[in-house]
Scaffold this active site. Structure first.
Site, PDB file in Angstrom:
ATOM      1  N   ARG A 130       0.459  -1.096   0.154  1.00  0.00           N
ATOM      2  CA  ARG A 130      -0.076  -0.317   0.235  1.00  0.00           C
ATOM      3  C   ARG A 130       0.802   0.811   0.264  1.00  0.00           C
ATOM      4  O   ARG A 130       0.938   2.273  -0.616  1.00  0.00           O
ATOM      5  CB  ARG A 130      -0.754  -0.041   0.869  1.00  0.00           C
ATOM      6  CG  ARG A 130      -2.125   1.432   0.778  1.00  0.00           C
ATOM      7  CD  ARG A 130      -2.781   0.653   1.703  1.00  0.00           C
ATOM      8  NE  ARG A 130      -3.871   0.246   2.240  1.00  0.00           N
ATOM      9  CZ  ARG A 130      -4.997   0.334   1.234  1.00  0.00           C
ATOM     10  NH1 ARG A 130      -5.514   1.503   0.867  1.00  0.00           N
ATOM     11  NH2 ARG A 130      -6.305  -0.022   0.785  1.00  0.00           N
TER      12      ARG A 130
ATOM     13  N   GLU B 123      -9.416   6.184   7.657  1.00  0.00           N
ATOM     14  CA  GLU B 123      -8.371   6.526   7.225  1.00  0.00           C
ATOM     15  C   GLU B 123      -7.982   7.695   6.323  1.00  0.00           C
ATOM     16  O   GLU B 123      -6.997   8.256   6.163  1.00  0.00           O
ATOM     17  CB  GLU B 123      -7.701   4.708   6.559  1.00  0.00           C
ATOM     18  CG  GLU B 123      -7.338   4.019   7.878  1.00  0.00           C
ATOM     19  CD  GLU B 123      -6.917   2.916   6.757  1.00  0.00           C
ATOM     20  OE1 GLU B 123      -6.029   2.086   7.471  1.00  0.00           O
ATOM     21  OE2 GLU B 123      -8.051   2.890   5.249  1.00  0.00           O
TER      22      GLU B 123
END
Length: 788
Positions: A332, A734
């Protein structure tokens, strides 16, 4: 049945529950101290307490545990080692390498060696402390690796917890040098302690079937069920996991809750008594993983206008001793090494470095923040190199028509929306006029320097492991019309249950308080994915919506047949059922449906569409959509002390069509402050022998009210999600964490203003007062060298 007038029929527009700022479902109970957490539960009679004996070294061998002395102590009920594990001894979530209990080889300071059980929490931990000091004999190794620089040869598989990965296309030095300017940079990005208010805790109660009922603080009850069953060598259906609420998780309870759950369960099975294991804060901080520290590097080929033509980027995650979730976390970071910018031709390499410390794990953003930090530093560096405003460099490099595909082949379909969002924030925050005021201030004030930065965020929403993008829900309607809802997500304070409750109430056409969300349980919704990756509402909300839709259609079909009317003549709103020109209460319809033998219970399921990723080819569409946002931050730094104050923060964030604006704004505010802590005050410190020194609130500084911005303005970007998400909303957990990178960039801007932006700021994260002071001193030294 009641007949309505024409005027009443026209006035009966359904109330909108979605989009309303309804209070968090547990807010009143939490304020009053009535909300139950695991440690608040009344224990069954005869319950026991467990504590752990841990390693006093970071690397070496366990030579001896003098367990006989411990077992003979009058306060000790039982002591367990790896030899007492009935089944699997490794609880690695994806890849092996995480022993439940040490079997000889010691891999990090604080590794669990054994478990002691006593009749009280205090007795258990006193026994563990005594054992740690007197009963453990170890042999330490000297070559402790804690940094990327110590790691050495990355071609050696022993240096990595998982193989390296490459995205994009190889970029040669010759290709970079075709550009008018070749820039390079590096950065150290520190880790972060989760510092949840409720620490790691589990209560295991043995049952009559040879299994356990586990009350836990975990983001992934389904994984705990599986691991406990494997450790106990029993079938999964003998393990029930109950998770009503957490006092914070932030990723630290996705995989790291498993060890304490398994140990409590094993002790419960062996003793036949309920066993609770609750970690003290110092043990929690020492023995559980953090956000991964990263060491990053870049090389860019840039035009004279400041446009990136080619990029060679490297992200190195310091993973600790085992893989845990590091493969996906570093992936990621690689996915987000572009943030909001077209890199044109790019090569992004990710290494997963093995270090002699606790295995690092998920943390809000899951590697994305560490990747975004690299390109945002590059934007600041380009601005200094070309003598441009950093915001203008960002605008030039934004994804745009003809340059709207990421280095892993995913189209950025909302690139124009991203530009519009930045422009709207630039105007709302008065960026240009404030930039001129700051320039004037910095020319006049030699002591206090100000900095300003406006940075975008583009964050992909979905688990990058495709199979996790699924969810289930269970809904019961009782004969009084009340509705009980259970779904696979976990509530950790983020308002997930509140939003899903709103979704079900809106879908059924009933008031919010007709719906009750119960504890997440593996015996109600099986095989649930973790509540992580910002997908809790996207997945579980849609699963609950699908279940509610099915129930509502059953009721409408029944009413159509029962009252002999057409489908167009029936609707449900605000807890009333309109049947032609008549009206009955919701509860009355439910009674009639029950007598008509209509099933009033169903499950719902959802899987995210469109997503795929071919890791071998490093291309695909790993994300359903991107959440967008931007922050404008203004800071002041004292160049003699390095002290920093955050003067103003303006945020414009994209949550699609907000399900609950108050909860969304709260999430944005909290995420920004947590990100600010990561980048400015929260410093993890290990000493040379691998012991974590920053293991208490006394020596690890999370943000306090004194660190809060003097002025903070948060606005929601008013635009529906173009993808078919739940009520066209977007994830909010997030993405806003990364808005705090604008504060770090503003500090960079203030530091570099000392040399009038002739010298880039050399500023690792966290930008503590000490690091800011050292960065300022480098600027002053540069000016002195020019005058010599």
């Amino acid at each position: 049945m009641r007949k309505l007038t024409t005027q009443q029929l026209h006035q009966r527009a359904p109330s909108k529950i979605i989009g309303q700022s309804i209070a968090h479902e547990s807010a009143a109970k939490q304020v009053a101290g009535e909300a139950l957490f695991v440690d608040d539960r009344n224990l069954p009679e005869g319950s026991l307490h467990a504590a752990v004996i841990t390693s006093p070294i970071a690397k070496g061998r366990l030579l001896e545990l003098k367990l006989d002395q411990l077992k003979q102590h009058p306060d000790a009920v039982a002591v367990f080692t790896a030899d007492d594990i009935p089944g699997h001894r490794d609880i690695g979530p994806i890849f092996g390498g995480d022993p439940l209990l040490c079997e000889g080889e010691i891999s990090f300071y604080g590794q669990v060696l054994a478990v002691v059980v006593a009749r009280s929490h205090r007795q258990a931990w006193k026994l563990a402390a005594w054992a740690n000091q007197e009963l453990v004999t170890v042999e330490a190794e000297q070559n402790i690796v804690l940094t990327a620089q110590q790691r050495g040869d990355l071609s050696d598989p022993q240096s990595l917890v998982r193989p390296s990965h490459i995205m994009g296309q190889p970029i040669s030095q010759a290709q970079l040098e075709q550009s008018e300017l070749v820039l390079s940079g590096e950065q150290q990005v520190g880790g972060q302690e989760h510092f949840y208010l409720e620490g790691q805790v589990s209560l295991a109660v043995p049952n009559e079937d040879g299994g356990v009922l586990l009350y836990t603080s975990s983001q992934h009850p389904g994984e705990l069920q599986k691991l406990i069953a494997e450790v106990l060598n029993i079938a999964l259906h003998r393990v029930d996991v109950d998770m009503r609420r957490m006092g914070g998780g932030f990723g630290g309870k996705e995989t790291q809750a498993a060890q304490w759950a398994c140990l409590a369960s094993m002790a419960a099975i062996h003793t036949g008594k309920a066993v609770k294991l609750r970690l003290p804060r110092s043990v929690d901080m020492t023995s559980t993983g953090k956000r991964h520290p990263f060491y990053n590097r870049y090389q860019l080929g840039v035009t004279k206008q400041g446009l990136i033509e080619s990029a060679k980027m490297e992200v190195n995650g310091l993973c600790g001793y085992s893989p845990d979730l590091s493969d996906a976390i570093v992936d990621r970071a690689m996915f987000h090494a572009d943030n909001a910018y077209s890199l044109n031709q790019a090569e992004v390499v990710g290494h997963r470095l093995k270090t002699d410390m606790v295995s690092h794990t998920a943390f809000r953003g899951f590697g994305g923040p560490q990747g975004i930090m690299l390109i945002e530093q590059a934007m600041q560096d380009i601005a200094v190199a070309k003598g441009l405003d950093a915001l203008d460099v960002r605008y030039k490099n934004l994804y745009r028509e003809g340059h709207a595909t990421t280095h892993y082949g995913m189209p950025v379909e909302q690139h124009q929306d991203l530009k519009n969002l930045l422009q709207q924030l630039e105007e709302n925050a008065n960026y240009r006029s404030r930039r001129e005021q700051i320039k004037q201030h910095n020319r006049q004030d030699q002591l206090i320097k100000k900095g300003l930065a406006l940075c975008p965020v583009k964050f992909g929403i979905s688990f990058t492991a495709q199979h996790l993008n699924q969810a289930g829900a269970l809904i019961h309607i009782y004969t009084d019309g009340s509705v009980q809802l259970n779904h696979g997500g976990t509530e950790m304070g983020q308002g997930l249950h509140t939003k899903v409750q709103q979704i079900v109430a809106q879908t059924l056409g009933i008031p919010f308080d007709y719906v009750l969300v119960t504890a997440s349980r593996t015996d109600k919704v099986p095989n649930a994915s973790p509540t992580a990756a910002s997908s809790g509402t996207d997945l579980n909300g849609m699963a609950a919506h699908n279940a509610a839709k099915e129930l509502k259609q059953r009721l409408l079909d029944f009413a159509q047949e029962h009252y002999q009317v057409s489908a167009e003549q029936i609707s449900i709103a605000d807890g009333h059922v309109l049947i032609g020109e008549q009206s009955i209460a919701w509860a009355e319809l439910i009674q009639q449906a029950y007598l008509g033998r209509v099933s009033l219970s169903t499950t719902g399921f959802y899987k995210t569409p469109k997503i795929w990723y071919d890791r071998e080819q490093a291309e695909g569409r790993p994300f359903y959509y991107f959440a967008l946002g931007a922050a404008c931050c203004e800071v002041s730094i004292d160049t003699l002390t390095g002290e920093m104050t955050l003067d103003q923060v303006d945020i414009l964030h994209d949550v699609g069509s907000s399900l609950n604006p108050a909860i969304d704004i709260g999430q944005i505010e909290g995420a920004f402050i947590q990100g600010l802590g990561w980048l400015t005050t929260e410093e993890l410190v290990w000493n040379g022998d691998g012991r974590l020194l920053s293991q208490s609130p006394a020596n690890y500084k999370i943000p306090s009210i004194g660190d809060y911005p003097k002025q903070m303005n948060i606005t929601l970007f008013d635009q529906a999600n173009p993808e078919h998400s739940i009520f066209r909303s977007k994830a909010v957990g997030e993405p806003p964490f990364m808005l705090a990178i604008a504060a770090w960039c503003a500090i960079y801007d203030a530091v570099s203003s000392i040399s009038e932006h002739q010298l880039p700021a050399q500023l690792d994260a966290p930008a503590t007062n000490e690091r800011i002071l050292m960065a300022c001193q480098r600027q002053f030294a540069y000016l002195e060298s020019k005058h010599e």
